[in-house]
Design a protein around this motif. Sequence first.
Motif, mmCIF file in Angstrom:
data_model
loop_
_atom_site.group_PDB
_atom_site.id
_atom_site.type_symbol
_atom_site.label_atom_id
_atom_site.label_comp_id
_atom_site.label_asym_id
_atom_site.label_seq_id
_atom_site.Cartn_x
_atom_site.Cartn_y
_atom_site.Cartn_z
ATOM 1 N N PHE A 135 33.699 34.239 41.345
ATOM 2 C CA PHE A 135 35.470 34.540 41.424
ATOM 3 C C PHE A 135 35.506 35.715 42.354
ATOM 4 O O PHE A 135 36.343 35.930 43.224
ATOM 5 N N ASP A 136 34.737 36.885 42.122
ATOM 6 C CA ASP A 136 34.609 38.081 42.979
ATOM 7 C C ASP A 136 33.996 37.737 44.503
ATOM 8 O O ASP A 136 34.846 38.327 45.301
ATOM 9 N N GLU A 137 33.227 37.062 44.797
ATOM 10 C CA GLU A 137 32.707 36.429 45.978
ATOM 11 C C GLU A 137 33.600 36.029 46.932
ATOM 12 O O GLU A 137 33.976 36.304 47.983
ATOM 13 N N VAL A 138 34.448 35.030 46.193
ATOM 14 C CA VAL A 138 35.638 34.253 46.952
ATOM 15 C C VAL A 138 36.686 35.209 47.341
ATOM 16 O O VAL A 138 37.196 35.395 48.262
ATOM 17 N N ALA A 139 37.001 36.113 46.224
ATOM 18 C CA ALA A 139 38.070 37.057 46.443
ATOM 19 C C ALA A 139 37.822 37.942 47.747
ATOM 20 O O ALA A 139 38.477 38.331 48.401
ATOM 21 N N GLU A 140 36.605 38.330 47.525
ATOM 22 C CA GLU A 140 36.029 39.477 48.687
ATOM 23 C C GLU A 140 36.077 38.740 49.726
ATOM 24 O O GLU A 140 36.363 39.312 50.921
ATOM 25 N N ARG A 141 35.430 37.455 49.889
ATOM 26 C CA ARG A 141 35.652 36.485 51.335
ATOM 27 C C ARG A 141 36.955 36.536 51.800
ATOM 28 O O ARG A 141 37.330 36.647 52.848
ATOM 29 N N ILE A 143 38.570 38.031 55.358
ATOM 30 C CA ILE A 143 39.106 37.138 56.575
ATOM 31 C C ILE A 143 40.581 37.239 56.531
ATOM 32 O O ILE A 143 41.663 36.680 57.272
ATOM 33 N N GLY A 144 41.359 38.583 56.045
ATOM 34 C CA GLY A 144 42.470 38.929 56.478
ATOM 35 C C GLY A 144 43.588 38.588 55.107
ATOM 36 O O GLY A 144 44.939 38.750 55.294
ATOM 37 N N GLY A 145 42.994 37.920 54.034
ATOM 38 C CA GLY A 145 43.946 37.455 53.021
ATOM 39 C C GLY A 145 44.177 38.673 52.083
ATOM 40 O O GLY A 145 43.370 39.553 51.905
ATOM 41 N N LYS A 146 44.844 38.259 50.942
ATOM 42 C CA LYS A 146 45.131 38.906 49.909
ATOM 43 C C LYS A 146 45.228 38.093 48.471
ATOM 44 O O LYS A 146 46.035 37.252 48.227
ATOM 45 N N PRO A 147 43.900 38.216 47.954
ATOM 46 C CA PRO A 147 43.641 37.339 46.564
ATOM 47 C C PRO A 147 44.649 37.798 45.690
ATOM 48 O O PRO A 147 45.181 38.725 45.384
ATOM 49 N N TYR A 148 45.080 36.512 44.912
ATOM 50 C CA TYR A 148 45.877 36.672 43.724
ATOM 51 C C TYR A 148 45.047 37.528 42.717
ATOM 52 O O TYR A 148 43.837 37.625 42.766
ATOM 53 N N SER A 149 45.871 38.288 41.934
ATOM 54 C CA SER A 149 45.151 39.258 40.995
ATOM 55 C C SER A 149 45.819 39.362 39.755
ATOM 56 O O SER A 149 45.555 40.531 38.844
ATOM 57 N N THR A 150 46.843 38.467 39.391
ATOM 58 C CA THR A 150 47.408 38.519 38.242
ATOM 59 C C THR A 150 47.382 37.255 37.392
ATOM 60 O O THR A 150 47.473 36.292 38.105
ATOM 61 N N LEU A 151 47.583 37.750 36.079
ATOM 62 C CA LEU A 151 47.134 36.194 35.180
ATOM 63 C C LEU A 151 48.408 35.215 35.593
ATOM 64 O O LEU A 151 48.225 33.910 35.670
ATOM 65 N N LYS A 152 49.576 35.681 35.915
ATOM 66 C CA LYS A 152 50.532 34.530 36.109
ATOM 67 C C LYS A 152 50.455 33.812 37.454
ATOM 68 O O LYS A 152 50.537 32.727 37.537
ATOM 69 N N GLU A 153 49.735 34.552 38.448
ATOM 70 C CA GLU A 153 49.355 33.907 39.599
ATOM 71 C C GLU A 153 48.345 32.861 39.577
ATOM 72 O O GLU A 153 48.339 31.912 40.001
#
Length: 153
Positions: free
Chosen positions: A54-60, A64-74
Amino acid sequence: MANQEVQDYLNNTVATLGVFYTKLHQHHWYVRGSHFYTLHEKFEELYDSVNEVFDEVAERLITIGGKPYSTLKEFIDHSAIQESPYTTEKSATEMVESIVSDLRILTDSLNKGIQLTGDAGDDVTQDLLIGYKTDVDKNIWMYQAFLGKSPVE
């Protein structure tokens, strides 16, 4: 380097892993019966493993310029895995079957992501996904073995 489609895929993967992580905790907390000690420990091992990816994918995604979802609703809104409130007691077998079902959803998604990142020429992300798919496939085999089934059933 990565296109918007890869970023969107990774973001949905973040959401899916967030929901899966929570479901695994639910099973860990509520498992009962003669397999309690084994499954309680195995569910914890699996959610710890999911948390790392989960952390590795968000950091990747950030790399590459993205913004990972970070709320339970998302997470809930964008996950391929559906949340499942614990409103009725489930047997250990039902919990393991649920985990296998969710792992199969993950492997289908990972197959798509591996193809997508390959087509986009994003070898680093593709390698990350291939490595994780290896773990998911192994977990399917192991949990299916617990159920007395073949990994391909």
